[in-house]
Structure formats: structure tokens, C-alpha cells
Design an enzyme around this catalytic site. Structure first.
Site, short mmCIF file in Angstrom:
data_model
loop_
_atom_site.label_atom_id
_atom_site.label_comp_id
_atom_site.label_asym_id
_atom_site.label_seq_id
_atom_site.Cartn_x
_atom_site.Cartn_y
_atom_site.Cartn_z
N TYR A 7 -66.68 -21.94 -55.70
CA TYR A 7 -66.65 -23.05 -54.76
C TYR A 7 -65.42 -22.99 -53.87
O TYR A 7 -64.29 -22.80 -54.35
CB TYR A 7 -66.67 -24.39 -55.50
N HIS A 60 -63.17 -31.24 -40.21
CA HIS A 60 -62.76 -32.39 -41.01
C HIS A 60 -61.66 -33.22 -40.33
O HIS A 60 -61.28 -34.27 -40.85
CB HIS A 60 -62.27 -31.92 -42.38
N ASN A 68 -57.58 -30.74 -49.74
CA ASN A 68 -58.20 -31.35 -50.90
C ASN A 68 -57.10 -31.85 -51.83
O ASN A 68 -56.66 -31.15 -52.74
CB ASN A 68 -59.09 -30.32 -51.60
N TYR A 92 -41.84 -75.77 -57.26
CA TYR A 92 -42.06 -74.46 -57.88
C TYR A 92 -41.52 -73.31 -57.05
O TYR A 92 -41.09 -72.29 -57.60
CB TYR A 92 -43.56 -74.24 -58.11
N ARG A 123 -37.98 -73.42 -58.26
CA ARG A 123 -37.79 -73.38 -59.70
C ARG A 123 -38.36 -72.11 -60.33
O ARG A 123 -37.86 -71.64 -61.36
CB ARG A 123 -38.46 -74.61 -60.33
N PHE A 135 -58.87 -34.53 -57.36
CA PHE A 135 -58.69 -35.04 -56.01
C PHE A 135 -59.01 -36.53 -55.88
O PHE A 135 -58.72 -37.16 -54.87
CB PHE A 135 -59.60 -34.29 -55.03
N GLU A 188 -70.86 -36.74 -53.25
CA GLU A 188 -69.63 -37.50 -53.47
C GLU A 188 -70.01 -38.98 -53.50
O GLU A 188 -69.83 -39.71 -52.53
CB GLU A 188 -68.62 -37.15 -52.38
#
Length: 453
Positions: free
Chosen positions: A3, A33, A145, A227, A230, A276, A360
Site C-alpha cells: 500500500y 490532495h 499521512n 461565585y 469565591r 494516522f 475511511e
């Protein structure tokens, strides 16, 4: 078949690539990409992206040439900063889009900033006498990646949040005296019986900042404070504890290998897995941005209390209430920022969108959490500046003595912003005050120290 070396990517992982196209495979991966959009991320975050990517590759599990690592390092050495858009990553298959924009520049493509100039990748390299590289097998995949976009944001936030948390306690201390709040809630014994580290630290810091203040005493005419005064140790402290956890996650990730597949040279194995995936960072960043939001939320509540005309203070800290509005609308502006932060603090990691044709099918959205967390932090700085403006005005009106440490800081601030004598435009003052707070040195070296565990 391996791959990313001789196959396509994502759902195209079963497509075998012929030998003569392997070089084109890696270059095409980066070009296709690089689809980021939106504002560019800051120079600091780009530098951290480069540094963390280099560190990950140097672990020796990514099968890249040393010359490729050197090419990335040259960008850092020459401060050639790729222009990386802030949107486009799903935070799962690595931060693919932003890291592609980063990688384009070492190929002599894309765009980069060199000083004040925006140049093409080729121009930027040429300006510094560098040559573009040709990516070898798997190198394109190794470069994009990984989780370095999310990680860079997380590391930057970890550093800045330590400063912010310290100065949030400084700012709150001024408001405590301005509002005539009592010291009892900061008594060390209170925090010894509920020993969360963050709240113990905050209480100790406030006691330190207000030491020798005649106004910081346990018994007042009023029995209890609201508050927002405090519970400063509990609220600020909880956010500190969250960011200690977030920082631990980021520092661990900085020591990790997050590209795929992972190459184990000792046994000659190449294993395809899921390092990844950004889920550890996504959850941490969501947690962190909620904690950031709380520093701003309680700060705005203290601004509001200082506006109410209580404890000897005039309404809205105006010199002539009615004729003047004082800081009435400053509180509006702070409230609007708090509301915006609440929206941005909605968790990103609970969302997921199927991608790459179902291959994915679960993503972290950690990149969105990262970008939102930075914006939340920037807005919190502004809210704290607004509180400092209110707190110092309250000190001016009340004449209460804040002790030598706080008084020295107020005196330094007055060289940046003179005391108000009536209504004036506050927009510029907000920006100047933010710059003042961010410029203050912090002497607590132990608190600012980071350690790998």
C-alpha cells in the site's frame, strides 16, 4: 503489492500501479490532495508542523530518504514557511490537505512566505539557493499521512495556555481587590481538603500576587462573595488540570509515528494500520477548548459584577454615571465573545462523515477542534484584557491597595494606558491592553517547563 508504494490510495488501494508510474504516483498524490481552503494558519503553527513532521520521520519507521528529511529541515533553517490553509482536513487519514500544502513547497510547487513575501514554492527555494526534490516510493504518503496539523495546533495551544492561565490569575487578583472580595476562599487549608492540583496552584498564586495587600483579608462586612470571585481556584484550577492532560497527550503524540503503513526494518515487515487517526488529539482538543472557554466565561462574570455599583464602586465604573456610560458596553462586548466561544466549544470529535467511498468511514474531525481551540484562546485573551481594564478602573475608583506585586503591574500598565478621567473610545484600549498582558514576563519557570513522560 504494498500500500502506498505500488497501489492507489484510500478506496483505490486495490489498484496496482505499474513500475513506470510509481514516481508520478507520489507527486500526483501531493497535488491532488492540496485542496485546503480558508485563512492561512499562523507562522508559528507552520513551523511546528515542519518540526513535528521531521521528528516523526526521524523515528525511522516511514521509509523516506534522508535527503527528503533534509529538504524539510532546510525550510525550517531558512524560515521558508509553506502557506497552509486552515480548512480541509478530517483529522483521520492524517491531515492530508494541510500536509499536502506543506509538502508542495519542497517539490518547488505551491506557495510559501519568506519574510513578508508570498512566493511560489520554486521562487522561495530559489531565493535561498535550494533545489526542489523528487519524491521516491512511499515518500509522498509518508509526508502527508500523519497528525502534524492537529499536533502543531495542540502544542502551540499548550504553550500559550500556560501563559494565559498564569495571567488569568493575575487579572482576577486585580478584580478581587477592586471588588473588595475576601481572602478566605484562597486559604490553603480549604484546598488541602480538596487537593486538586489546579485549584491548589491557583489559590497559592493569588495569595502570592496579593501578599501584603491590606485589602486582601478573610473577614469583610459582606459574608460571602459571588461565585465568580469565591470559586476562582476551583474554576481556573479545573481548566489548568484539563490543560495538563491535553499537554500530556500532545507531548506523547510528538514522540509518535503517525503515518501508514509502518515499516519495521528489524523484521522486514510493513504493517498497514491506523496510527494516522486523530481521535486522541480530537478528544483532547475538544476538552481543552471547553476549559479555555471557562476562563473567559468566569472572567466576563467578574466584569459584570464590577459594573453593578456595589461595594463602593460607581455604576459601570463611570465617573459621572448617567452623563457617562463608563464600561457598560465593554461588558456587552465581553459577553458576545463568551457566547461565540460557547458555540466554538461544541465538540468536533462527536461528528464523523464517511469519506473515500466508505474506506475511511470514521474520522476524528480533530483538525476542526484544533482551529476552533486557537480561536477560543484568542478570544479569551481579549476577555481577560477587558477584565484587566475593569479591575484597574475599580482599583482607581476604590483606592484600595493591591499590594506591591499588583500595584507594580498596574503602574506599568498605566504607561501603556492612562487612567480614565471620563468616557473615551475603548476599542483601541482593548487591543493595547491585550498586548500589554501578552508582553508580561512570567518568572515561574517550573510552571512553564515541559517534560516528556
Amino acid at each position: 503489492m504494498m500500500y502506498g508504494v505500488n497501489t492507489g490510495f484510500g478506496s483505490l488501494c486495490t489498484t496496482i500501479i505499474p513500475g513506470e508510474e510509481l514516481q508520478a504516483l507520489q507527486a500526483n498524490l501531493i497535488r491532488s490532495h492540496a485542496v485546503g481552503t480558508g485563512p492561512l494558519v499562523s507562522a508559528e503553527i507552520v513551523r511546528l508542523m515542519l518540526a513535528t513532521k521531521i521528528k516523526a520521520l526521524c523515528q525511522g519507521f516511514s521509509a523516506v530518504e534522508w535527503s527528503t528529511v533534509e529538504a524539510l529541515n532546510a525550510l525550517l533553517d531558512h524560515d521558508i514557511l509553506p502557506e497552509v490553509p486552515s480548512m480541509g482536513s478530517l483529522g483521520a487519514s492524517g491531515d492530508l490537505a494541510p500536509l499536502s500544502h506543506l509538502t508542495l513547497v519542497v517539490m518547488g510547487e505551491g506557495r510559501a512566505r519568506v519574510g513578508a513575501q508570498s512566493l511560489t514554492g520554486a521562487e522561495a527555494l530559489g531565493l535561498k539557493g535550494l533545489q526542489p526534490i523528487v519524491l521516491g516510493p512511499k515518500e509522498g504518503l509518508a509526508l502527508i499521512n500523519g497528525t502534524q496539523f492537529m499536533l502543531a495546533h495542540g502544542l502551540w495551544l499548550a504553550v500559550q495556555t500556560r501563559r494565559l492561565s498564569y495571567l488569568a490569575d493575575v487579572v482576577a487578583s486585580a478584580s478581587i481587590v477592586g471588588f473588595d472580595a475576601c481572602s478566605a476562599p484562597f486559604d490553603a487549608r480549604i484546598h488541602a481538603v480538596r487537593p486538586h492540583g489546579g485549584q491548589t496552584l491557583v489559590a497559592a498564586r493569588v495569595r502570592d500576587f496579593l501578599q501584603d495587600s491590606p485589602a486582601f483579608v478573610p473577614i469583610k462586612d459582606h459574608i460571602q462573595d459571588p461565585y465568580s470571585f469565591r470559586c476562582i481556584p476551583q474554576v481556573h484550577g479545573a481548566s489548568n488540570d484539563v490543560w495538563a492532560h491535553v499537554t500530556d497527550v500532545m507531548m506523547r503524540e510528538a514522540e509518535s509515528v503517525t503515518d501508514n503503513p509502518t515499516v519495521f526494518t528489524d523484521g522486514g515487515e510493513v504493517i498497514s494500520a491506523g496510527n494516522f487517526h486523530g481521535q486522541p488529539l480530537a478528544l483532547a482538543l475538544d476538552y481543552g477548548k471547553m476549559a479555555l472557554c471557562e476562563w473567559g466565561s468566569i472572567s466576563e462574570r467578574r466584569i459584570n459584577q464590577l459594573c453593578l455599583g456595589k461595594r463602593g464602586l460607581p455604576a459601570f465604573l463611570a465617573h459621572k454615571p448617567g452623563t457617562e456610560s463608563g464600561i457598560m458596553i465593554l461588558q456587552y462586548s465581553a459577553a458576545s465573545l463568551v457566547s461565540r466561544n460557547k458555540v466554538l466549544s461544541h465538540p468536533s470529535s462527536t461528528d464523523s462523515i464517511d469519506s473515500s467511498a466508505g474506506q475511511e468511514d470514521h474520522v476524528s474531525m480533530g483538525s476542526i477542534a484544533a482551529v476552533h481551540a486557537v480561536e477560543v484562546m484568542e478570544r479569551v485573551w481579549t476577555i481577560l484584557a477587558m477584565e484587566w481594564m475593569a479591575g484597574t478602573r475599580a482599583l482607581d475608583h476604590s483606592g484600595r491597595e493591591a499590594g506591591p506585586i499588583l500595584s507594580g503591574l498596574v503602574d506599568a500598565y498605566r504607561t501603556w494606558v492612562p487612567a480614565a478621567k471620563g468616557d473615551r473610545v475603548l476599542a483601541d484600549e482593548i487591543e493595547i491592553t491585550t498586548q500589554f498582558l501578552q508582553s508580561l514576563p512570567i518568572e515561574d519557570e517550573e510552571f512553564l517547563c515541559f517534560e516528556l513522560k
